[in-house]
Design an enzyme around this catalytic site. Structure first.
Site, mmCIF file in Angstrom:
data_model
loop_
_atom_site.group_PDB
_atom_site.id
_atom_site.type_symbol
_atom_site.label_atom_id
_atom_site.label_comp_id
_atom_site.label_asym_id
_atom_site.label_seq_id
_atom_site.Cartn_x
_atom_site.Cartn_y
_atom_site.Cartn_z
ATOM 1 N N SER A 2 0.737 -1.236 0.215
ATOM 2 C CA SER A 2 0.185 0.003 0.083
ATOM 3 C C SER A 2 0.957 1.118 0.314
ATOM 4 O O SER A 2 0.372 2.135 0.001
ATOM 5 C CB SER A 2 -0.783 0.162 1.165
ATOM 6 O OG SER A 2 -1.587 -0.728 1.331
ATOM 7 N N LYS A 5 0.039 4.024 -2.596
ATOM 8 C CA LYS A 5 -1.388 4.580 -2.446
ATOM 9 C C LYS A 5 -0.828 6.145 -2.744
ATOM 10 O O LYS A 5 -1.038 7.024 -2.575
ATOM 11 C CB LYS A 5 -1.843 4.603 -1.432
ATOM 12 C CG LYS A 5 -2.860 3.250 -1.762
ATOM 13 C CD LYS A 5 -3.939 3.084 -0.316
ATOM 14 C CE LYS A 5 -4.473 1.536 -1.123
ATOM 15 N NZ LYS A 5 -3.602 0.133 -0.397
ATOM 16 N N SER A 59 -5.911 3.335 4.611
ATOM 17 C CA SER A 59 -5.579 2.362 3.524
ATOM 18 C C SER A 59 -6.621 2.137 2.309
ATOM 19 O O SER A 59 -6.149 0.653 2.678
ATOM 20 C CB SER A 59 -3.825 1.438 3.299
ATOM 21 O OG SER A 59 -3.185 1.120 2.959
#
Length: 198
Positions: A2, A5, A59
């Site tokens: 993640s 992101k 997230s």
């Protein structure tokens, strides 16, 4: 994982206003086991600003898909935008295959490339404001017009207050990421007593 992101947020902030209204389609339905989700459904609407809070703090992988499809016109085009921005930043050992970071053989980066991407992000005060928050509450609107409240708690323990920074260090915030293949990942922005940034 993640940490992807961070780039999703950077490209979104470069290409749309925070008050842009995003509408979810069926692309937000992610069935991968263990994927972090905020429970978006087709027809749900929220602003980009709200989606970025869910993306960076909680997230949520479905929030990444929401942002990508709405800002890029399609998820595939948004991923192209992510890869173009990586090249522009000199992150030449990076290849993005999706906007969320779930495992894909064509999805990879390096520690140095993450530094380049994160360094670009922290130049934007909107990004810094989000990653330094300890909580966030928002309302999203469903296709039927009903609203539901979502309390966003950071996955980053420094931001949520679960862990204190070492003496002499101020951790402003950052981004976590975990998958079986990537392991446990984190990128943080901090300063020492002399305000030197790390």
């Amino acid at each position: 994982a993640s940490l992807t992101k961070v780039m999703t947020a950077l490209v979104a902030l470069q290409n749309a206003s925070p008050d842009t209204v995003l509408t979810a389609t069926d692309s937000v339905k992610i069935t991968e086991s263990g994927a972090q989700l905020c429970g978006l459904k087709a027809g749900d609407t929220m602003t980009l600003d709200q989606a970025l809070h869910i993306l960076l703090m909680y997230s949520a992988n479905d929030a990444a898909m929401l942002i990508a499809e709405n800002i890029g016109g399609s998820v595939d085009h948004f991923v192209e935008m992510m890869n173009e921005e990586a090249q522009r930043l000199g992150a030449t050992n990076t290849s993005f295959a999706n906007p969320h970071g779930l495992s894909d053989d064509n999805h990879y980066t390096s520690a140095y490339d993450l530094y380049l991407i994160f360094n670009a992000c922290i130049q934007d005060q909107r990004f810094m404001d989000i990653i330094s928050m300890d909580s966030y509450t928002m309302n999203l609107t469903g296709a039927d017009g009903t609203t539901r409240t979502f309390d966003v708690v950071p996955t980053n323990y420094y931001s949520s207050g679960k862990i204190n920074a070492p003496d002499g260090i101020r951790v402003f915030g950052g981004k976590t990421g975990t998958t079986d293949e990537a392991g446990c990942c984190v990128i943080l922005y901090s300063e020492d007593l002399e305000k030197n940034p790390y």
